[in-house]
Design an enzyme around this catalytic site. Structure first.
Site, PDB file in Angstrom:
ATOM      1  N   SER A 205     -30.528 101.685  -5.180  1.00 21.97           N
ATOM      2  CA  SER A 205     -29.508 102.681  -4.888  1.00 21.97           C
ATOM      3  C   SER A 205     -29.998 103.640  -3.796  1.00 21.97           C
ATOM      4  O   SER A 205     -30.366 103.194  -2.713  1.00 21.97           O
ATOM      5  CB  SER A 205     -29.112 103.413  -6.169  1.00 21.97           C
ATOM      6  OG  SER A 205     -27.908 104.133  -5.993  1.00 21.97           O
ATOM      7  N   ASP A 409     -21.456  94.956  -8.522  1.00 22.43           N
ATOM      8  CA  ASP A 409     -21.574  96.371  -8.172  1.00 22.43           C
ATOM      9  C   ASP A 409     -20.316  96.784  -7.408  1.00 22.43           C
ATOM     10  O   ASP A 409     -19.995  96.198  -6.377  1.00 22.43           O
ATOM     11  CB  ASP A 409     -22.823  96.569  -7.309  1.00 22.43           C
ATOM     12  CG  ASP A 409     -23.121  98.033  -6.998  1.00 22.43           C
ATOM     13  OD1 ASP A 409     -22.294  98.905  -7.336  1.00 22.43           O
ATOM     14  OD2 ASP A 409     -24.189  98.296  -6.418  1.00 22.43           O
ATOM     15  N   HIS A 488     -25.090  97.072 -10.447  1.00 20.52           N
ATOM     16  CA  HIS A 488     -25.893  97.933  -9.582  1.00 20.52           C
ATOM     17  C   HIS A 488     -27.380  97.833  -9.892  1.00 20.52           C
ATOM     18  O   HIS A 488     -28.211  98.037  -9.011  1.00 20.52           O
ATOM     19  CB  HIS A 488     -25.413  99.376  -9.769  1.00 20.52           C
ATOM     20  CG  HIS A 488     -25.874 100.342  -8.736  1.00 20.52           C
ATOM     21  ND1 HIS A 488     -25.487 100.267  -7.414  1.00 20.52           N
ATOM     22  CD2 HIS A 488     -26.679 101.437  -8.824  1.00 20.52           C
ATOM     23  CE1 HIS A 488     -26.029 101.272  -6.739  1.00 20.52           C
ATOM     24  NE2 HIS A 488     -26.759 101.993  -7.560  1.00 20.52           N
TER      25      HIS A 488
END
Length: 523
Positions: A205, A409, A488
């Site tokens: 991320s 994601d 994610h």
């Protein structure tokens, strides 16, 4: 070669047998029902001979048999606070897990979560640490796919103000983040006598910003005593503008997965028309071609009338009130979660906010949250996206960089990563010259055989998937890997795929696998 549909570039598996179930290609038909006599087991770490226990490290030693709620021995580990001086004015929290793998004696792996302001203990407890307490589970369990089975791993809460690292934050940009982190890392290396170790940096991320900038600063030091950087991996990374990573791919991704979203035809027509009008689809069609176009298209501006990602998410909540853009196939009810992330349902307490947990980790009483409400960058991050700055140089200087992305994601999109790669120049060329469609194969393991016959594996989470789980493509020192069934957080959702990927990075070669993706036992 031009691929007009952005998603199509990863739908092509490139085999003559693509209509055959890819998960069964490598599996011979069963002959008879047989029991599996020999099984790999998670590492049992019960030795009292702690390799890293010295007068300098004794104050950080964690009692592996007394971690609250954990009913097994986690083994040797060290946790606490070390200063980030002289460039910072605070300290950073770490939890260091030595590996019992004899091949790991000359290396150290750093794990960073993103945010900015999200604790790396999220990665430890719910992704790739030696014990897991994932959403919807009753208690902590050993993690057969722990990265500590491969290498020595340290999880760090950074910058200051994140997790257990006391604030306030004093960083204005990624150069400040890197300077303060590397000051901390020198203290860490000195404390645990890790001088000259090969260093690998990983994260996900917003660590797509942290990791390349930290890696670049390490390489610029030209000091292999402390900063012997050998490779990086960033998953579902924030490496470009929101226009590229979120807004341009949002509607194409919705179209691909609308059998899950189930948004009505009126909304689909409306949102696709807006994506066309705002230039998002035209941008993707031009950007994701192999080799990349010259000149490269400019990403559309996100105007008030072009916030398509926000509109899709709002519509998704109407259909599925438990929609989770970190993992788009989540449905109600929320799974209770001791951290409240990435599942959105909070549990009865916040595990790391417990006083008994904080005591064993050698931190003062702290109002801990997995993603801090403390502002990390007071005026916003002043640095350019990492793909505009240090990332190409880090690829060139390590020739060992992996970008991973989960298909499920809906916050940062795999086509955003692909468009970004096609606009980067490294090692003499721009972008990938051919489509990243080669299949990523993860070996089968005994636990899947038990499932086949209806037996209950032990432990159940041993049974991470196997077979063709995504794609893996390498050019000029950069690998892009996509994982079909991951959101994610790739290590959480598809641990076998990420273990294979990271194993390859540790030997500075992109080979799947090296140290294996089945549970390892070095005892």
């Amino acid at each position: 070669m031009r691929i007009t549909s952005a998603i199509a570039s990863l739908l092509l598996v490139g085999t003559a047998t693509s209509l055959q179930n890819p998960h069964r290609r490598a599996v011979p038909p069963p002959l008879t029902h047989r029991s599996v006599a020999s099984r790999a087991v998670p590492v049992e770490r019960r030795s009292n001979d702690f390799e890293y226990l010295t007068n300098k490290t004794a104050r950080f030693l964690v009692n592996g048999t007394s971690i609250p709620e954990v009913d097994f021995d986690v083994g040797e580990s060290y946790a606490g606070l070390l200063p980030n001086t002289p460039t910072g004015n605070s300290s950073l929290f770490f939890w260091f897990f030595p590996s019992q793998n004899p091949d790991a004696s000359d290396e150290i792996t750093i794990w960073l979560n993103g945010g900015p302001g999200c604790s790396s203990l999220d990665g430890l407890l719910q992704e790739n640490g030696p014990f897991l307490w994932q959403p919807g589970t009753y208690k902590p369990v050993p993690n057969p796919y722990s990265w500590t089975n491969l290498t020595n791993v340290v999880y760090i809460d950074q910058p200051a103000g994140t997790g257990f690292s006391p604030g306030p934050s004093t960083v204005n940009d990624e150069e400040d983040v890197a300077a303060q982190f590397n000051s901390w890392f020198k203290h860490f290396v000195d404390t645990f006598d890790l001088h000259g170790r090969k260093v690998y940096i990983t994260g996900e991320s917003y660590a797509g910003m942290y990791v390349p900038y930290i890696a670049d600063a390490m390489l610029n030091e030209e000091d292999t005593t402390y900063f012997n950087l050998k490779g990086i991996q960033i998953n579902d990374p924030s490496i470009n503008s929101d226009s590229v990573m979120m807004y341009s791919p949002a509607v194409r991704h919705l179209n691909h997965y609308n059998n899950i979203f189930r948004l009505n035809s009126t909304f689909l027509s409306y949102i696709n028309g807006k994506a066309d009008k705002c230039g998002y689809n035209a941008f993707l069609d031009k950007a994701i071609t192999y080799p990349p176009p010259t000149p490269f298209p400019t990403a559309p501006e996100i105007t008030e009338d072009c916030q398509v990602w926000d509109e899709v998410v709002m519509a998704a909540y109407d259909i599925n009130p438990c929609f989770n853009y970190y993992h788009l196939i989540d449905f109600c009810p929320y799974l209770w979660d001791v951290l409240g992330f990435p599942s959105l349902g909070f549990g009865p307490d916040n595990y790391f906010n417990r006083s008994d947990v904080q005591k064993i980790l050698h931190v003062p009483p702290t109002d801990y949250s997995v993603c801090s409400e403390t502002v990390i960058f007071a005026n916003g991050d002043g640095s350019d996206p990492s793909s505009w700055g240090p990332l190409p140089s880090v690829i060139e200087r390590t020739n060992n960089t992996i970008i991973g992305h989960g298909w499920l994601d809906y916050l940062l999109f795999l086509n955003g990563s692909l468009a970004t790669i096609q606009n980067m120049t490294w090692n003499g060329k721009q972008g990938f010259q051919s489509p990243p469609v080669e299949p990523l194969f993860v070996p089968y393991h005994y636990g899947l055989a038990e499932l086949y016959w209806g037996d209950e594996p032990d432990p159940y989470n041993l049974d991470a998937g196997a077979g063709y789980l995504g794609t893996a493509h390498t050019e000029r020192g950069l690998t892009f890997s996509s994982v079909y069934l991951s959101g994610h957080e790739i290590p959480q959702y598809v641990p076998g795929a990420l273990t294979a990927s990271w194993s390859s990075c540790l030997v500075e070669l992109i080979v799947f696998p090296r140290r294996g993706t089945t549970p390892l036992n070095f005892s």
